[in-house]
Design a protein around this motif. Structure first.
Motif, short mmCIF file in Angstrom:
data_model
loop_
_atom_site.label_atom_id
_atom_site.label_comp_id
_atom_site.label_asym_id
_atom_site.label_seq_id
_atom_site.Cartn_x
_atom_site.Cartn_y
_atom_site.Cartn_z
N GLN A 1 39.32 35.50 40.62
CA GLN A 1 39.49 36.64 39.51
C GLN A 1 40.82 37.20 39.68
N SER A 2 41.26 37.77 38.37
CA SER A 2 42.86 38.39 38.24
C SER A 2 43.74 37.81 39.14
N ARG A 3 43.68 36.34 39.23
CA ARG A 3 44.82 35.41 39.92
C ARG A 3 45.13 36.19 41.10
N LYS A 4 44.13 36.48 42.15
CA LYS A 4 44.31 36.91 43.57
C LYS A 4 45.13 35.93 44.27
N LYS B 1 49.01 36.42 43.73
CA LYS B 1 49.39 37.68 44.32
C LYS B 1 49.53 37.87 45.70
#
Length: 264
Positions: free
Chosen positions: A244-247, A250
């Protein structure tokens, strides 16, 4: 001054090309979205690569003209989007096929889009063979405990099989991850009735995938038990934690600048 309490209840939020769910004011994980937490094999990558390669070979001169006119960027973007375009063009909604097939069986005059006709005949064969009675269609279900929600295709009463959950698939194949999707639907805690009110989830005797194909179908039993549900929850947890959300991306920082001067 205290903050207002979040709106209670389960809400499906529809956008032009997708939908999301809220549970008591919090965004929930969509069941099909959670399946992105399942490690994938290379089948989809191989298919995508083949689509691009075949198109490039068959249209090499058109691509050359595009590059000469606009540069490499537009051609690369075009080729990158080809697999998504092919997938969307081939997508056939099982619920749409179901609605048309039921009217077809009743003898109603219907207008069937040409690309759906073979699928409607396939679903009509299922109706004639099994004589199902629809209990619910397109039913939004949710779990507060695990903060997920989704919309199942159908709950039906089928003579000899009892009350069953039926998930429509019109894809070229039936894949194991579909069982986890069905398990999440079956183990939801509540559903929304026609008035948008929550009701306890309907128990079912069995779960099936109805694989609708041109002029044919297969009714496939699905193991959607506690073990399958546990596997779904593992996939959802992996999605939330890592996808999710390119964790994971990051976790990476920017490259360090090269040392200059005395530091070099």
């Amino acid at each position: 001054m205290s903050k207002p309490s979040p709106r209670k209840g389960i809400v499906r939020v529809d956008y032009p090309n997708y939908h999301r769910y809220r549970i008591d004011g919090r965004w929930a994980v969509g069941v099909t979205t959670a399946l992105k937490g399942i490690p994938k094999d290379d089948a989809l990558k191989r298919w995508s690569a083949r689509v691009v390669a075949e198109h490039a070979v068959a249209n090499i001169y058109d691509l050359k003209r595009m590059i000469d006119r606009d540069g490499n960027g537009p051609a690369i973007s075009y080729l990158k989007e080809l697999p998504n375009q092919r997938r969307d063009e081939a997508k056939v909604r099982g619920t749409e096929v179901h609605a048309l097939a039921e009217r077809y069986i009743k003898g109603d005059e219907i207008q069937v889009p040409e690309h759906l006709e073979p699928y409607v005949r396939g679903y009509a064969a299922y109706i004639e063979d099994w004589n199902p009675t629809t209990v619910h269609e397109e039913l939004t279900v949710a779990s507060r405990t695990h903060l997920y929600a989704g919309t199942l295709d159908s709950i039906q009463d089928i003579p000899g099989l009892g009350r069953v959950l039926v998930d429509y698939k019109t894809s070229g194949g039936v894949y194991g991850e579909y069982a986890l999707q069905c398990a999440a639907y079956r183990h939801a805690e509540v559903y929304l009735d026609a008035d948008g009110d929550e009701q306890p989830m309907i128990p079912v005797d069995a779960v099936f995938i109805l694989h609708i194909q041109p002029d044919d179908y297969a009714l496939i039993p699905v193991q959607a038990d506690d073990a399958a549900f546990a596997a779904y929850l593992t996939a959802q947890a992996n999605y939330v934690t890592n996808v999710q959300s390119r964790k994971l991306e990051k976790l990476l920082g920017a490259p360090l600048a090269r040392p200059v001067g005395d530091a070099a």
